[in-house]
Design a protein around this motif. Structure first.
Motif, PDB file in Angstrom:
ATOM      1  N   HIS A 115       0.820  -1.218   0.000  1.00 23.13           N
ATOM      2  CA  HIS A 115       0.000   0.000   0.000  1.00 23.13           C
ATOM      3  C   HIS A 115       0.856   1.271   0.000  1.00 23.13           C
ATOM      4  CE1 HIS A 115      -2.319   3.205   2.281  1.00 23.13           C
ATOM      5  NE2 HIS A 115      -2.853   3.143   1.080  1.00 23.13           N
ATOM      6  N   LYS A 116       0.467   2.164  -0.870  1.00 22.42           N
ATOM      7  CA  LYS A 116       1.007   3.529  -0.807  1.00 22.42           C
ATOM      8  C   LYS A 116      -0.011   4.462  -1.433  1.00 22.42           C
ATOM      9  CE  LYS A 116       4.076   5.148  -3.749  1.00 22.42           C
ATOM     10  NZ  LYS A 116       4.668   5.521  -5.057  1.00 22.42           N
ATOM     11  N   LYS A 117       0.051   5.715  -1.021  1.00 20.05           N
ATOM     12  CA  LYS A 117      -0.753   6.739  -1.706  1.00 20.05           C
ATOM     13  C   LYS A 117       0.032   7.107  -2.948  1.00 20.05           C
ATOM     14  CE  LYS A 117      -4.219   9.048   0.654  1.00 20.05           C
ATOM     15  NZ  LYS A 117      -5.359   8.183   0.464  1.00 20.05           N
ATOM     16  N   HIS A 118      -0.558   6.940  -4.097  1.00 15.49           N
ATOM     17  CA  HIS A 118       0.187   7.190  -5.329  1.00 15.49           C
ATOM     18  C   HIS A 118      -0.429   8.365  -6.061  1.00 15.49           C
ATOM     19  CE1 HIS A 118       3.061   6.103  -8.338  1.00 15.49           C
ATOM     20  NE2 HIS A 118       2.136   5.976  -9.284  1.00 15.49           N
ATOM     21  N   ARG A 119       0.429   9.300  -6.431  1.00 15.01           N
ATOM     22  CA  ARG A 119      -0.047  10.497  -7.128  1.00 15.01           C
ATOM     23  C   ARG A 119       0.730  10.623  -8.440  1.00 15.01           C
ATOM     24  NH1 ARG A 119      -1.021  16.550  -4.815  1.00 15.01           N
ATOM     25  NH2 ARG A 119      -2.251  15.434  -3.283  1.00 15.01           N
ATOM     26  N   ILE A 120       0.004  10.823  -9.528  1.00 14.57           N
ATOM     27  CA  ILE A 120       0.687  10.991 -10.805  1.00 14.57           C
ATOM     28  C   ILE A 120       0.217  12.265 -11.481  1.00 14.57           C
ATOM     29  CG2 ILE A 120       1.159   8.551 -11.309  1.00 14.57           C
ATOM     30  CD1 ILE A 120      -1.357   8.648 -13.151  1.00 14.57           C
ATOM     31  N   VAL A 180      -8.004  20.814 -20.405  1.00 19.17           N
ATOM     32  CA  VAL A 180      -8.119  19.773 -19.384  1.00 19.17           C
ATOM     33  C   VAL A 180      -9.603  19.459 -19.238  1.00 19.17           C
ATOM     34  CG1 VAL A 180      -7.639  19.151 -16.991  1.00 19.17           C
ATOM     35  CG2 VAL A 180      -6.053  20.614 -18.239  1.00 19.17           C
ATOM     36  N   ARG A 181      -9.964  18.192 -19.334  1.00 18.74           N
ATOM     37  CA  ARG A 181     -11.383  17.833 -19.390  1.00 18.74           C
ATOM     38  C   ARG A 181     -11.942  17.319 -18.076  1.00 18.74           C
ATOM     39  NH1 ARG A 181     -12.609  14.755 -24.889  1.00 18.74           N
ATOM     40  NH2 ARG A 181     -14.288  14.090 -23.521  1.00 18.74           N
ATOM     41  N   VAL A 182     -11.158  17.410 -17.026  1.00 22.48           N
ATOM     42  CA  VAL A 182     -11.675  16.961 -15.718  1.00 22.48           C
ATOM     43  C   VAL A 182     -11.558  18.112 -14.719  1.00 22.48           C
ATOM     44  CG1 VAL A 182     -11.184  14.511 -15.998  1.00 22.48           C
ATOM     45  CG2 VAL A 182      -9.385  16.041 -15.178  1.00 22.48           C
ATOM     46  N   GLN A 183     -12.249  17.930 -13.607  1.00 18.59           N
ATOM     47  CA  GLN A 183     -12.198  18.949 -12.559  1.00 18.59           C
ATOM     48  C   GLN A 183     -11.720  18.310 -11.269  1.00 18.59           C
ATOM     49  OE1 GLN A 183     -16.247  20.335 -12.616  1.00 18.59           O
ATOM     50  NE2 GLN A 183     -15.680  22.042 -13.984  1.00 18.59           N
ATOM     51  N   GLU A 184     -11.232  19.147 -10.410  1.00 22.68           N
ATOM     52  CA  GLU A 184     -10.765  18.663  -9.116  1.00 22.68           C
ATOM     53  C   GLU A 184     -11.908  17.926  -8.413  1.00 22.68           C
ATOM     54  OE1 GLU A 184      -8.362  21.585  -7.111  1.00 22.68           O
ATOM     55  OE2 GLU A 184      -8.873  20.651  -5.195  1.00 22.68           O
ATOM     56  N   GLY A 185     -11.621  16.776  -7.870  1.00 21.19           N
ATOM     57  CA  GLY A 185     -12.646  15.995  -7.164  1.00 21.19           C
ATOM     58  C   GLY A 185     -13.264  14.908  -8.017  1.00 21.19           C
ATOM     59  N   ASP A 186     -13.100  14.969  -9.339  1.00 16.23           N
ATOM     60  CA  ASP A 186     -13.670  13.942 -10.220  1.00 16.23           C
ATOM     61  C   ASP A 186     -13.027  12.581  -9.951  1.00 16.23           C
ATOM     62  OD1 ASP A 186     -15.176  15.848 -11.413  1.00 16.23           O
ATOM     63  OD2 ASP A 186     -14.158  15.808 -13.364  1.00 16.23           O
ATOM     64  N   LYS A 201      -8.759   9.672  -8.021  1.00 12.57           N
ATOM     65  CA  LYS A 201      -9.450  10.941  -7.850  1.00 12.57           C
ATOM     66  C   LYS A 201      -8.555  12.070  -8.351  1.00 12.57           C
ATOM     67  CE  LYS A 201     -11.441  13.628  -4.072  1.00 12.57           C
ATOM     68  NZ  LYS A 201     -11.577  13.694  -2.615  1.00 12.57           N
ATOM     69  N   VAL A 202      -9.161  13.009  -9.095  1.00 11.18           N
ATOM     70  CA  VAL A 202      -8.401  14.179  -9.553  1.00 11.18           C
ATOM     71  C   VAL A 202      -8.213  15.096  -8.352  1.00 11.18           C
ATOM     72  CG1 VAL A 202      -8.382  16.151 -11.118  1.00 11.18           C
ATOM     73  CG2 VAL A 202      -9.350  13.973 -11.879  1.00 11.18           C
ATOM     74  N   GLU A 237      -2.799  22.625 -18.823  1.00 13.55           N
ATOM     75  CA  GLU A 237      -1.603  21.764 -18.780  1.00 13.55           C
ATOM     76  C   GLU A 237      -1.914  20.302 -18.477  1.00 13.55           C
ATOM     77  OE1 GLU A 237       1.697  23.051 -16.401  1.00 13.55           O
ATOM     78  OE2 GLU A 237       1.211  25.146 -16.789  1.00 13.55           O
ATOM     79  N   GLY A 238      -2.715  20.058 -17.444  1.00 13.32           N
ATOM     80  CA  GLY A 238      -2.986  18.678 -17.073  1.00 13.32           C
ATOM     81  C   GLY A 238      -3.573  18.599 -15.677  1.00 13.32           C
ATOM     82  N   CYS A 239      -3.499  17.416 -15.091  1.00 11.85           N
ATOM     83  CA  CYS A 239      -4.079  17.255 -13.755  1.00 11.85           C
ATOM     84  C   CYS A 239      -3.295  16.202 -12.982  1.00 11.85           C
ATOM     85  CB  CYS A 239      -5.535  16.829 -13.868  1.00 11.85           C
ATOM     86  SG  CYS A 239      -5.735  15.208 -14.616  1.00 11.85           S
ATOM     87  N   GLU A 240      -3.515  16.202 -11.675  1.00 10.74           N
ATOM     88  CA  GLU A 240      -2.903  15.190 -10.825  1.00 10.74           C
ATOM     89  C   GLU A 240      -3.976  14.233 -10.351  1.00 10.74           C
ATOM     90  OE1 GLU A 240       0.865  16.251  -8.222  1.00 10.74           O
ATOM     91  OE2 GLU A 240      -0.743  17.689  -7.939  1.00 10.74           O
ATOM     92  N   ILE A 241      -3.652  12.943 -10.375  1.00 13.47           N
ATOM     93  CA  ILE A 241      -4.600  11.919  -9.936  1.00 13.47           C
ATOM     94  C   ILE A 241      -3.978  11.179  -8.763  1.00 13.47           C
ATOM     95  CG2 ILE A 241      -5.847   9.817 -10.615  1.00 13.47           C
ATOM     96  CD1 ILE A 241      -5.593  10.919 -13.545  1.00 13.47           C
ATOM     97  N   GLU A 242      -4.783  10.953  -7.750  1.00 15.45           N
ATOM     98  CA  GLU A 242      -4.252  10.263  -6.571  1.00 15.45           C
ATOM     99  C   GLU A 242      -5.142   9.082  -6.229  1.00 15.45           C
ATOM    100  OE1 GLU A 242      -2.455  12.342  -2.889  1.00 15.45           O
ATOM    101  OE2 GLU A 242      -4.415  11.618  -2.267  1.00 15.45           O
ATOM    102  N   THR A 243      -4.501   8.042  -5.766  1.00 19.08           N
ATOM    103  CA  THR A 243      -5.278   6.875  -5.339  1.00 19.08           C
ATOM    104  C   THR A 243      -4.433   5.986  -4.428  1.00 19.08           C
ATOM    105  OG1 THR A 243      -6.696   5.104  -6.162  1.00 19.08           O
ATOM    106  CG2 THR A 243      -4.674   5.452  -7.338  1.00 19.08           C
ATOM    107  N   ASP A 244      -5.106   5.128  -3.660  1.00 19.12           N
ATOM    108  CA  ASP A 244      -4.388   4.133  -2.848  1.00 19.12           C
ATOM    109  C   ASP A 244      -4.063   2.951  -3.735  1.00 19.12           C
ATOM    110  OD1 ASP A 244      -4.506   5.143  -0.010  1.00 19.12           O
ATOM    111  OD2 ASP A 244      -6.618   5.276  -0.573  1.00 19.12           O
ATOM    112  N   VAL A 245      -2.811   2.530  -3.724  1.00 18.78           N
ATOM    113  CA  VAL A 245      -2.409   1.448  -4.622  1.00 18.78           C
ATOM    114  C   VAL A 245      -1.465   0.463  -3.934  1.00 18.78           C
ATOM    115  CG1 VAL A 245      -2.546   2.924  -6.675  1.00 18.78           C
ATOM    116  CG2 VAL A 245      -0.355   2.656  -5.508  1.00 18.78           C
TER     117      VAL A 245
END
Lengths: 608, 374
Positions: free
Chosen positions: B14-19, B29-35, B136-137, B144-152
């Motif tokens: 397990h780690k919190k992974h952010r890309i 950018v086609r997503v919003q924070e929280g998506d 989750k965004v 430019e882009g977005c950051e996505i985070e999830t537990d992996v």
């Protein structure tokens, strides 16, 4: 930067900010001469999480301060200048190759002429040349544009045409570069610097081409004003200016570092080239220097005052080791190994070194294999260097009747191993070899020096520091280079020609600090003791057809200097040929290794 | 006391992974924070400037360059279709006119009166950036882009080829030291991420390619098999752009080498779950290793306390020897002598003592080991 009075400089601090480590040295004026007194080292801090190069600089300098008992960093975190009796330095200087160094693309009209001159200017300034675009490089225009789009250089150098010649060709090259809209490596708000150093009559048209699209065009004197002459200085100076103003300014912490230095920060390879040129000029000798790294091999040469530098990208000992084996071929690597090795295991071993580049050989066999790879990497890099370091191509020559049989075309290599006086080695595999005999043997096998040549290695990779020092204090740089930078391995005496195996190759007589005399037969190598600081006069009488410096069969007398290895006599002939039969090759190589005491057990080893 | 650090490959439950998902140039950018996004979702897109085609009209029409401008039928900025007339010469007394048709579709960008060269720029090239991992965004950089985070759960490989892909994990074979052979690859594995134990053979990779397996992962690969797969001898380990139709990752290295038992067991536990993998490897400045990312529906209740500090060499730590003569063997640090030792090669280096599961002990340079990070 304030004007520097060399006579007032007694304490010099220099750093080289490399990709992984920042190396600092302290030079002090002791008993009437400049000596390197202390050194320090710390990890480079350009990358995150630190993202400030000055942290690594301060760490390495602090280490020196502790060793020297001298406070070099003040309470404000800056380097203290000027020096007092117990603190600070009179001048602080630095070089940098952090963040991949300086990366350029060059373009010219004719690949062998103006584009080659542009490449020489870029390499001489210490850059990596990512690609050379020329009207005759064999690629179609849209392929050239695609290539320019794919590259992300720090700057672009465009040349082409002699002054007063036709302008349209160089404008055409510019018209390929402009629509490609090349993106700089750092920062999207950074305008791509273009240096134009071509036909002066095309300046207006080239300016027009780059007037839109976010370019920062800088115009300097033509680097090939006439076919017969290069004028690389203005282009090279402009490269350095842009390196400082744009490239360095983008790297984390460099704006601060530039405020500390007493001379402009130089790209590391450019500084190495400068010190070798300084030494060649002062001592009036021909020099070849090599720096073999994990990824690339740099070769520098000064022959008859002409300087050349090449970077062999992808010839290196770790990241690029697989490429060396592919380019050289495995049989060529294995010819230097005097025992059988499983080729499949070796290939996997090479790939494992490529993906885990920091490992070191633990066994003697692994070391011998790695040094065999090094010979091939050096040989290939030197071959590329010889092909690049030529007289100017495209120069018309006046023929007379007397030239009928001796006329040479333009573009001949100026590298002449028989005229080479000093061969300097640096880079891990050469500098950190367990025995210096191994370093000497690798140099001789790869470079094949002819006649009488001094062999040396850079003790602690100090040449970059001394290169930038040579721009502000040439005397100090030269003194430290001679006394502390180089570790002299000894002198090699190598026969050119094809001696007959077992028959006389040359006779020698050594007088001076050591005396000796004897004969060297074809295919034989021999090592005579001649220690560091000792000198002698050697008289050589070659057999017919064998050249030791004065022509085939002609007697030679030279002064020779000793070193940590001694005086090496090489009767193998040039070009060096190894037996094609594997088992006979193994026994021959083993004989040479034994003669030079290359692999000798020196201490109780652990592991295997 | 000074600490000794050595790099290691990360294998963790397990780690919190952010890309960061970034466009090559500014776009939308086609997503919003929280998506919440899944691996396949397009999160940003843009158009790259089209390909550039230079046409030397002065040569083609046998005209002085300065005359080309007046012969243009299309002006700068105007669109042009394939085979549409681009320029026409004035001819002689209005006759014998030469017409040049465009061999490219696009827009006339520039017409040079100096060289007589016309630049036609092709249609913009659309670029879409996908989420790559489900999560989750957490931030958006407009344009430019977005950051996505999830537990992996996360496994770092040592080397790979081929780029980003995702699929369902299918573990083949029964143990970490079993070779990945073609008989283990079956047609129902299309789109899956196939995990084997020890060396994967070229026959197994070829079969996986045919079946359209998304990725194939195992402990080792033979140099010659890689050469056969790529069609050339890889000189420098900068990969990820190969177009093989499959991503290939090895977790340990080249040759006959088994996957670390813990890695194999962990991936086995995720059988049937979706994972994202990327074979891209870069072993120069800014090291990039291939990765296997398994998004977790819910993170483990509590992470077990870490026994060791990341990257720190300590007695009791598990490591892998990464150079001959014990290449590939896993053992435990049993001693950290401070003084440098002279090796069999004659070099002096700092070493450590490692104890292998058999009880055998060996002295190994610290540069030749890799910690197994948890």
């Amino acid at each position: 930067m304030t004007k520097i009075d060399p006579d007032q400089i007694k304490v010099i601090l220099a750093t080289d900010c490399g990709s992984t480590t920042t190396k600092a040295i302290l030079i002090q004026y002791v008993d009437g001469e400049y000596r390197q007194t202390h050194r320090g080292e710390a990890p480079t801090t350009v990358e995150k999480p630190f993202a400030d190069v000055t942290m690594g600089v301060v760490n390495s300098v602090t280490e020196i301060g502790e060793l020297a008992g001298r406070q070099l960093v003040g309470d404000d975190g800056r380097i203290i200048t000027p020096a007092t009796d117990t603190a600070g330095c009179d001048i602080y200087i630095s070089t940098s190759s952090a963040g991949g160094g300086l990366q350029m693309m060059v373009a010219g009209v004719i690949a062998e002429m103006t584009a080659a001159s542009a490449k020489r200017a870029a390499l001489g300034a210490g850059s990596i040349v990512m690609d050379v675009i020329a009207a005759n490089d064999g690629r179609r225009p849209h392929d050239q544009i695609q290539r320019i789009r794919d590259l992300r250089p720090d700057m672009i150098l465009i040349s082409g045409g002699t002054d007063g010649g036709t302008a349209d060709k160089v404008v055409q090259i510019s018209e390929l570069v402009a629509p490609a809209k090349p993106q700089p490596r750092f920062g999207s708000d950074y305008s791509m610097p273009i240096i134009y150093a071509g036909n002066k009559d095309a300046r207006d048209a080239v300016s027009e081409v780059f007037s839109e699209g976010g370019f920062d065009l800088q115009i300097v004197d033509n680097l090939r004003p006439v076919l017969e002459r290069e004028n690389l200085g203005p282009a090279r100076d402009k490269i350095h200016d842009i390196f400082l103003e744009h490239v360095m300014a983008q790297a984390p912490g460099y704006d601060k570092l530039m405020g500390w230095t007493g001379a402009p920060i130089m790209p590391t390879p450019g500084a190495v080239g400068d010190i070798l040129q300084t030494v060649a000029r002062i001592q009036d000798i021909n020099v070849v220097g090599v720096d073999i790294g994990g990824a690339t091999t740099d070769v520098f040469s000064v022959f008859d005052k002409t300087f050349n530098r090449t970077v062999s990208a992808n010839l290196g000992m770790s990241y690029s080791i697989s490429n060396v084996c592919a380019e050289a071929t495995m049989p060529n690597v294995l010819r230097w190994v005097p025992f059988d090795m499983n080729e499949r295991e070796l290939r996997n071993h090479v790939k494992n070194k490529m993906i885990r580049p920091t490992t070191i050989p633990q066994t003697k066999e692994a070391l011998m294999f790695e040094q065999a790879v090094a010979r091939e990497a050096l040989r290939l890099a030197y071959k590329q260097h010889k092909e690049f370091a030529t007289t100017l191509k495209g120069v018309q020559q006046q023929r007379t009747v007397g030239d009928t049989f001796s006329q040479q075309t333009s573009g001949q290599t100026i590298v002449n191993n028989m005229a080479l006086d000093l061969l300097v080695a640096s880079g891990g595999v050469l500098s950190h070899a367990p025995r210096m005999h191994q370093t000497a043997m690798m140099l001789i096998d790869a470079f094949e020096p002819e006649g009488v040549t001094m062999l040396a290695k850079d003790s602690i990779f100090m040449m970059p520091h001394l290169g930038v020092l040579s721009s502000v204090h040439a005397k100090a740089a030269e003194q430290v280079f001679d006394r502390d930078c180089l570790v002299y391995l000894g002198t090699s005496v190598c026969a050119a020609g094809q001696p007959k195996p077992g028959k006389l190759c040359f006779k020698y007589e050594l007088t001076g600090d050591k005396t000796d005399s004897g004969e060297i037969t074809g295919g034989e190598m021999s090592l005579l003791p001649l220690d560091q600081g000792e000198t002698g006069t050697i008289t050589l009488s070659p057999a017919r057809g064998i050249n030791l410096g004065e022509g085939p069969g002609k007697k030679v007398q030279r002064t020779v200097h000793g070193g940590t290895v001694g005086l090496i006599l090489d009767g193998r002939g040039r070009p060096l040929a190894l037996p094609e039969d594997r088992s006979s090759c193994q026994s021959t190589v083993q004989k040479w290794l034994n003669a030079l005491e290359v692999y000798v057990e020196e201490a109780q080893a652990v592991g295997v | 006391m000074a600490k000794a650090y050595t790099p290691g490959l990360l294998v963790t439950q397990h780690k919190k992974h952010r890309i960061m998902r970034r466009l090559p140039i500014a776009g939308e950018v086609r997503v919003q924070e929280g998506d919440q996004v899944s691996a396949d979702n397009i999160v940003a897109e843009t158009n790259l400037p089209g390909d550039v085609h230079p046409i030397n009209l002065a040569n083609q029409m046998s005209l002085p360059p300065a005359d080309v401008v007046s012969c243009m039928l299309k002006k700068e900025g105007e669109p042009i279709a394939l085979d549409e007339p681009l320029a026409q010469s004035k001819g002689l007394f209005g006759m014998f006119k030469t017409i040049v048709h465009s061999r490219f579709e696009g827009t006339v960008e520039t017409v040079s009166p100096v060289t007589g060269q016309v630049i036609v720029r092709g249609a913009p090239l659309p670029v879409q950036v996908r989420a790559y991992i489900s999560g989750k965004v957490v931030s958006v950089a407009p344009g430019e882009g977005c950051e996505i985070e999830t537990d992996v759960a996360y496994v770092q490989g040592i080397f790979g080829v081929g780029g980003e892909t995702h699929g369902t994990i299918r573990v083949v074979g029964t143990s970490h030291d079993q070779d990945l052979t073609p008989d283990l690859v079956t047609p129902d594995m299309e789109g899956c991420i196939v995990i084997g134990g020890a060396r994967m053979t070229i026959e197994a990779i070829k079969k996986a390619q045919e079946i359209k397996v998304a990725a194939i992962i195992s402990g080792g690969i033979d140099d010659q098999d890689l050469k056969q797969l790529l069609g050339y001898d890889l000189g420098v380990a900068i990969t990820g752009r190969e177009e093989l139709g499959i991503t290939v990752i090895v977790t340990e290295g080249f040759g006959e080498i088994s996957m670390a038992e813990r890695t194999f067991a962990m991936l086995h536990d995720f059988e049937g779950q979706d994972a994202s993998v990327n074979g891209a490897t870069q072993i120069r400045a800014g090291v990039m290793r291939p990765e296997i990312i398994v998004p977790l529906n819910s993170p483990p209740a509590s992470d077990k306390n870490k026994k060791f500090e990341e990257g720190q060499l300590e007695t009791g730590r598990q490591l892998r020897v990464i150079r001959d003569p014990w290449f590939g063997m896993i053992g435990t640090v049993s001693g950290l002598p401070t003084e440098p030792h002279v090796l069999g090669s004659g070099s002096k280096a700092r070493v450590l003592e490692v104890t292998f599961p058999s009880g055998e002990k060996a002295i190994v340079p610290r540069a030749n080991v890799e910690l197994i990070e948890e």
